[in-house]
Design a protein around this motif. Sequence first.
Motif, mmCIF file in Angstrom:
data_model
loop_
_atom_site.group_PDB
_atom_site.id
_atom_site.type_symbol
_atom_site.label_atom_id
_atom_site.label_comp_id
_atom_site.label_asym_id
_atom_site.label_seq_id
_atom_site.Cartn_x
_atom_site.Cartn_y
_atom_site.Cartn_z
ATOM 1 N N SER A 23 18.591 -5.994 -8.844
ATOM 2 C CA SER A 23 18.599 -5.446 -10.193
ATOM 3 C C SER A 23 19.764 -4.485 -10.355
ATOM 4 O O SER A 23 19.880 -3.506 -9.620
ATOM 5 C CB SER A 23 17.265 -4.717 -10.429
ATOM 6 N N HIS A 38 18.626 -3.887 -17.607
ATOM 7 C CA HIS A 38 19.017 -4.329 -16.266
ATOM 8 C C HIS A 38 19.598 -5.735 -16.333
ATOM 9 O O HIS A 38 19.101 -6.578 -17.088
ATOM 10 C CB HIS A 38 17.804 -4.394 -15.326
ATOM 11 N N THR A 40 19.660 -8.681 -13.934
ATOM 12 C CA THR A 40 18.878 -8.946 -12.719
ATOM 13 C C THR A 40 19.054 -10.386 -12.246
ATOM 14 O O THR A 40 19.020 -11.319 -13.048
ATOM 15 C CB THR A 40 17.383 -8.671 -13.011
ATOM 16 N N ILE A 42 17.343 -13.247 -9.892
ATOM 17 C CA ILE A 42 16.125 -13.650 -9.178
ATOM 18 C C ILE A 42 16.546 -14.790 -8.243
ATOM 19 O O ILE A 42 17.118 -15.795 -8.697
ATOM 20 C CB ILE A 42 15.031 -14.163 -10.153
ATOM 21 N N TYR A 85 11.137 -13.869 -22.628
ATOM 22 C CA TYR A 85 9.689 -13.641 -22.579
ATOM 23 C C TYR A 85 9.443 -12.145 -22.635
ATOM 24 O O TYR A 85 10.205 -11.342 -22.101
ATOM 25 C CB TYR A 85 9.006 -14.337 -21.399
ATOM 26 N N CYS A 105 16.952 -7.558 -18.618
ATOM 27 C CA CYS A 105 15.606 -6.999 -18.794
ATOM 28 C C CYS A 105 15.691 -5.628 -19.454
ATOM 29 O O CYS A 105 16.515 -4.808 -19.059
ATOM 30 C CB CYS A 105 14.920 -6.763 -17.450
ATOM 31 N N PHE A 107 13.239 -2.291 -20.294
ATOM 32 C CA PHE A 107 11.966 -1.642 -19.981
ATOM 33 C C PHE A 107 11.725 -0.435 -20.870
ATOM 34 O O PHE A 107 12.617 0.376 -21.106
ATOM 35 C CB PHE A 107 11.972 -1.110 -18.541
ATOM 36 N N LEU A 111 13.202 2.964 -16.815
ATOM 37 C CA LEU A 111 13.157 3.303 -15.397
ATOM 38 C C LEU A 111 14.138 4.437 -15.125
ATOM 39 O O LEU A 111 15.135 4.593 -15.825
ATOM 40 C CB LEU A 111 13.515 2.079 -14.546
ATOM 41 N N HIS A 117 9.079 -2.686 -6.803
ATOM 42 C CA HIS A 117 7.675 -3.072 -6.944
ATOM 43 C C HIS A 117 6.831 -2.553 -5.793
ATOM 44 O O HIS A 117 7.271 -2.568 -4.641
ATOM 45 C CB HIS A 117 7.554 -4.601 -6.958
ATOM 46 N N TYR A 123 5.627 -1.106 -11.063
ATOM 47 C CA TYR A 123 6.551 0.018 -10.923
ATOM 48 C C TYR A 123 5.779 1.295 -11.203
ATOM 49 O O TYR A 123 5.030 1.355 -12.181
ATOM 50 C CB TYR A 123 7.677 -0.057 -11.952
HETATM 51 C C1 9YT Z 1 12.022 -10.150 -14.440
HETATM 52 C C2 9YT Z 1 11.630 -9.042 -13.539
HETATM 53 O O1 9YT Z 1 10.858 -8.187 -13.892
HETATM 54 N N1 9YT Z 1 12.185 -9.074 -12.335
HETATM 55 C C3 9YT Z 1 11.981 -8.058 -11.362
HETATM 56 C C4 9YT Z 1 13.103 -7.048 -11.372
HETATM 57 C C5 9YT Z 1 13.084 -6.133 -12.594
HETATM 58 N N2 9YT Z 1 13.173 -6.773 -13.818
HETATM 59 C C6 9YT Z 1 14.234 -5.148 -12.528
HETATM 60 O O2 9YT Z 1 13.993 -4.023 -12.110
HETATM 61 O O3 9YT Z 1 15.345 -5.491 -12.939
#
Ligand code: 9YT
Length: 127
Positions: A23, A38, A40, A42, A85, A105, A107, A111, A117, A123
């Motif tokens: 991220s 973010h 990110t 995956i 989503y 992403c 939030f 953050l 996680h 979180y």
């Molecule tokens: C899609 C998602 O939640 N992935 C996990 C990482 C998180 N989004 C982040 O901290 O960037």
Amino acid sequence: MIVRKLEDILGSEREVKAETWESRRLVLKDDGMGHSLHDTIIKAGTETKIWYQNHLESVYCIEGEGSVELIDSGEVFEIRPGTVYILDKHDNHILRAKTQLRVVCAFTPPLKGSETHDENGVYPLLD
Ligand code: 9YT
């Protein structure tokens, strides 16, 4: 105004790495925007259990293919570039990456920086 470049985030403390994702934290709480943002990655072939009990998250896919399974209903949604989503109900879910996914992403609340996680895909709320 604040201007930041992804190249400056890579290798800095704004780049947070976990087993299945990396991220790059473009906007954080200290920026005072009310959200964090973010870029990110995956990792391909992974599945990640996620349950943001303390946060709302919007996830916009810009690269790759995967899916999101909602734990409570069993519904599965395909994810590909152009799909967003929106976890508006603190949805407990599994994110699967068929190929490497790149997602943007946002939030709320934002953050702070170093969050990763816990064993339940949550979180913590940091002040
Ligand atoms: C899609 C998602 O939640 N992935 C996990 C990482 C998180 N989004 C982040 O901290 O960037």
